[in-house]
Design an enzyme around this catalytic site. Structure first.
Site, mmCIF file in Angstrom:
data_model
loop_
_atom_site.group_PDB
_atom_site.id
_atom_site.type_symbol
_atom_site.label_atom_id
_atom_site.label_comp_id
_atom_site.label_asym_id
_atom_site.label_seq_id
_atom_site.Cartn_x
_atom_site.Cartn_y
_atom_site.Cartn_z
ATOM 1 N N GLU A 183 0.819 -1.222 0.000
ATOM 2 C CA GLU A 183 0.000 0.000 0.000
ATOM 3 C C GLU A 183 0.847 1.263 0.000
ATOM 4 O OE1 GLU A 183 -2.579 -3.219 1.899
ATOM 5 O OE2 GLU A 183 -0.504 -2.528 2.152
ATOM 6 N N MET B 48 24.380 9.777 2.661
ATOM 7 C CA MET B 48 24.203 11.096 3.250
ATOM 8 C C MET B 48 24.415 11.061 4.766
ATOM 9 S SD MET B 48 23.793 14.252 2.643
ATOM 10 C CE MET B 48 22.983 14.590 1.086
ATOM 11 N N LYS C 43 -17.622 -0.581 5.510
ATOM 12 C CA LYS C 43 -18.016 -1.578 4.508
ATOM 13 C C LYS C 43 -19.522 -1.571 4.237
ATOM 14 C CE LYS C 43 -17.274 -6.338 3.055
ATOM 15 N NZ LYS C 43 -16.632 -7.641 3.365
ATOM 16 N N PHE D 96 -11.754 -6.700 14.070
ATOM 17 C CA PHE D 96 -10.654 -7.202 13.252
ATOM 18 C C PHE D 96 -10.328 -6.199 12.143
ATOM 19 C CE2 PHE D 96 -9.278 -9.702 9.483
ATOM 20 C CZ PHE D 96 -8.060 -10.135 9.984
ATOM 21 N N GLN D 97 -9.066 -5.835 12.033
ATOM 22 C CA GLN D 97 -8.560 -4.876 11.051
ATOM 23 C C GLN D 97 -9.270 -3.527 11.131
ATOM 24 O OE1 GLN D 97 -8.325 -6.753 7.112
ATOM 25 N NE2 GLN D 97 -6.276 -7.508 7.630
#
Length: 555
Positions: free
Chosen positions: A51, A468, A163, A113-114
């Site tokens: 993602e 760097m 959802k 969940f999630q």
């Protein structure tokens, strides 16, 4: 027409001009992906490997075109994986709309969940975010998101959709494509004061930032500079606002800026900042920056005025509008003595020259790369020494041809951003210049480039160290190299082939032209492993918190 929430979302995006979405599916967005399946002829979905890659791809798409980038992720870890990409876009004022799914409304706040409060998490790094709890509000929310992302100072907006909202059905009413909100009119009194100060200045300097590019004010900036005979320096975000060969362009200003640009800030009697924010990488010691000059600040964001460096005169407004207005009322002026002084200084003290010898010098590589790929190319970078070298030495002549994370400094930005830039500009060469440290962070997106048949060239400055950070340890930490010698054993040629791409290697400077030409002619993504010296440093450098008087020119 009755539609479910997912169908409404996709139709609303199409109505707002979206042709591409970067994303990754999951449970909370299954309904949305089902709607995408129905509309696959109308809108392209690019499946990234992670993602974060989707967020960076949407960002690269937006930076290289000026359009709005769109990314999509599921709830929980899918949503949190977008956070770094959203913050990257926020720091550089890039218009991105990030869409996340969430658990159903009756499960919100129950540690389901999630489930994660992504709106709360992203509040500090978005212009605005929405939680859509009624399907009837969805289409209007999408349009609002695009208006907010593109109005005023641009930036990311998040839409979180439970959802059950994606499954609910309602009547869909098509809304017109978004229009940018108009800004209040410029304060004419302050504008008149600014014009008088500009007319009186003997040693004026324009400091141009990314706001010039965001406002598409490049042409107006050049006309104003020519009409008033005023030299220009730029921040790294403003790097492509001015062609490299414009005779009044002094180059980058600040920590890794050119000696002449930093000299100009010390000796100017007027600094005109346009679409720039005086960041610490430009201003350094804020009390010393432009100490001998009056400062006029033009910016679209009122919160930037006098935030870092005090402005004597300030005007809030669109850079293009302000420059057009100034062109109408300002006379043609000459500052012959001042411009000659700066040109003489630049002749005496320029950027360090590439070193002789067989080993690849990154400066030589940047200059040679331009002759191979041409001015139409888009250069994407990750973050580190390679980024600074390209900003300093590559000869950019077209706006939006340099795509880089400048504010947040996101290592791993490059692969996703290069994918987004190439999809948005299929007929232009796209080259990702990265370091071996940055590339390891998101090299999984090479799989996306191969799957999408994107002939991106990935040029790795391979020095086996975090260049760097090591440079700072050399200069400021007495050579104490703590955890910066990474010395990975990755064989990038074999890695490229394992992904289904092509792998090449540059061992000496004599290999540069032939290898890069072969890479540019590849019809699959190509990784070029370029060996460079681990002790090569980027100069000039102004130590952190210091002023232009403390510049280290280097060798």
């Amino acid at each position: 027409m009755k539609m479910n929430g997912s169908q409404i979302l996709i139709q609303a995006l199409i109505d707002q001009g979206v042709d591409t979405i970067f994303g990754y599916p999951g449970g909370s967005v299954l309904n949305i992906y089902d709607a995408l399946y129905e509309r696959q002829e109308d809108i392209r979905h690019v499946l990234t490997s992670h993602e974060q890659g989707a967020a960076h791809a949407a960002d690269g798409y937006a930076r290289s075109t000026g359009k709005t980038g769109v990314c999509l992720a599921t709830s929980g870890p899918g949503a949190t994986n977008l956070v770094t990409g959203i913050a990257t876009a926020y720091m550089d004022s890039v218009p991105v709309v990030a869409i996340t799914g969430n658990v159903s409304t009756d499960l919100l706040g129950r540690d389901s969940f999630q489930e994660v409060n992504i709106a709360g998490i992203t509040m500090p790094i978005t212009k605005h975010n929405f939680i859509v709890q009624r399907v009837e509000d969805l289409a209007a929310t999408v349009r609002k998101a695009f208006i907010i992302a593109n109005s005023g100072r641009k930036g990311p907006v998040l839409i979180d959709i439970p959802k059950d909202v994606t499954a609910a059905v309602t009547e869909y009413v098509r809304l017109p494509k978004f229009r940018i909100r108009k800004l209040p009119k410029v304060d004419e009194t302050e504008f008149a004061n600014a014009m008088e100060v500009i007319k009186e200045a003997k040693r004026p300097l324009i400091y141009a930032g990314g706001g010039i590019i965001s406002a598409n004010a490049m042409r107006e900036l050049m006309r104003f500079s020519k009409q008033m005979d005023i030299p220009i320096c730029t921040s790294i975000m403003g790097r492509t606002a001015v062609p490299y060969d414009y005779d009044l362009y002094l180059g980058l200003v600040g920590m890794h800026g050119t000696p002449v640009a930093n000299y100009a800030t010390l000796n100017a009697d007027l600094i005109i900042a346009i679409g720039a924010r005086f960041s610490d990488r430009v201003a350094g010691n804020r009390e010393e920056f432009g100490k001998n000059a009056k400062i006029i600040h033009f910016d679209i964001d009122a919160s930037e005025i006098s935030k870092n460096v005090h402005s004597d005169i300030s005007i809030v407004g669109d850079a293009r509008y302000i420059l057009k207005h100034m062109l109408e009322v300002m006379p043609t002026t000459k500052h012959t003595e001042w411009t000659k002084t700066l040109k003489d200084f630049r002749t005496k003290l320029g950027l360090p020259k590439p070193k002789a010898g067989d080993m690849v010098d990154p400066r030589d590589l940047a200059l040679t790369l331009h002759t191979i790929v041409g001015e139409d190319a888009i250069i994407v970078t990750d973050v580190g020494q390679h980024q600074m070298i390209m900003a300093q030495y590559y000869q950019f002549s077209r706006p939006r041809s340099f795509v880089s994370s400048c504010g947040l400094g996101t290592m791993g930005f490059g692969m996703g951003a290069a994918i987004g830039a190439k999809i948005a500009n299929p007929n232009r060469p796209v080259i990702l210049v990265t370091g071996d440290g940055s590339f390891h962070m998101n090299m999984n997106e090479m799989a996306t480039a191969v799957s999408e048949h994107l002939p991106i060239v990935v040029l790795i400055f391979n020095n086996h160290v975090l260049g760097m950070v090591r440079q700072w340890q050399t200069l400021f930490y007495e050579h104490r190299y703590s955890q910066t010698t990474i010395d990975r054993q990755t064989d990038y040629v074999k890695l490229a082939e394992a992904f289904g791409g092509k792998g090449l290697r540059i061992r000496t400077r004599h290999d540069i032209v032939s290898v890069m030409q072969e890479a540019m002619n590849s019809d699959v993504p190509c990784i070029v492993d370029c060996w460079i010296d681990k002790d090569d440093c980027v100069y000039p450098i102004i130590p952190p918190g210091k002023s232009a008087k403390d510049i280290i020119i280097g060798n």
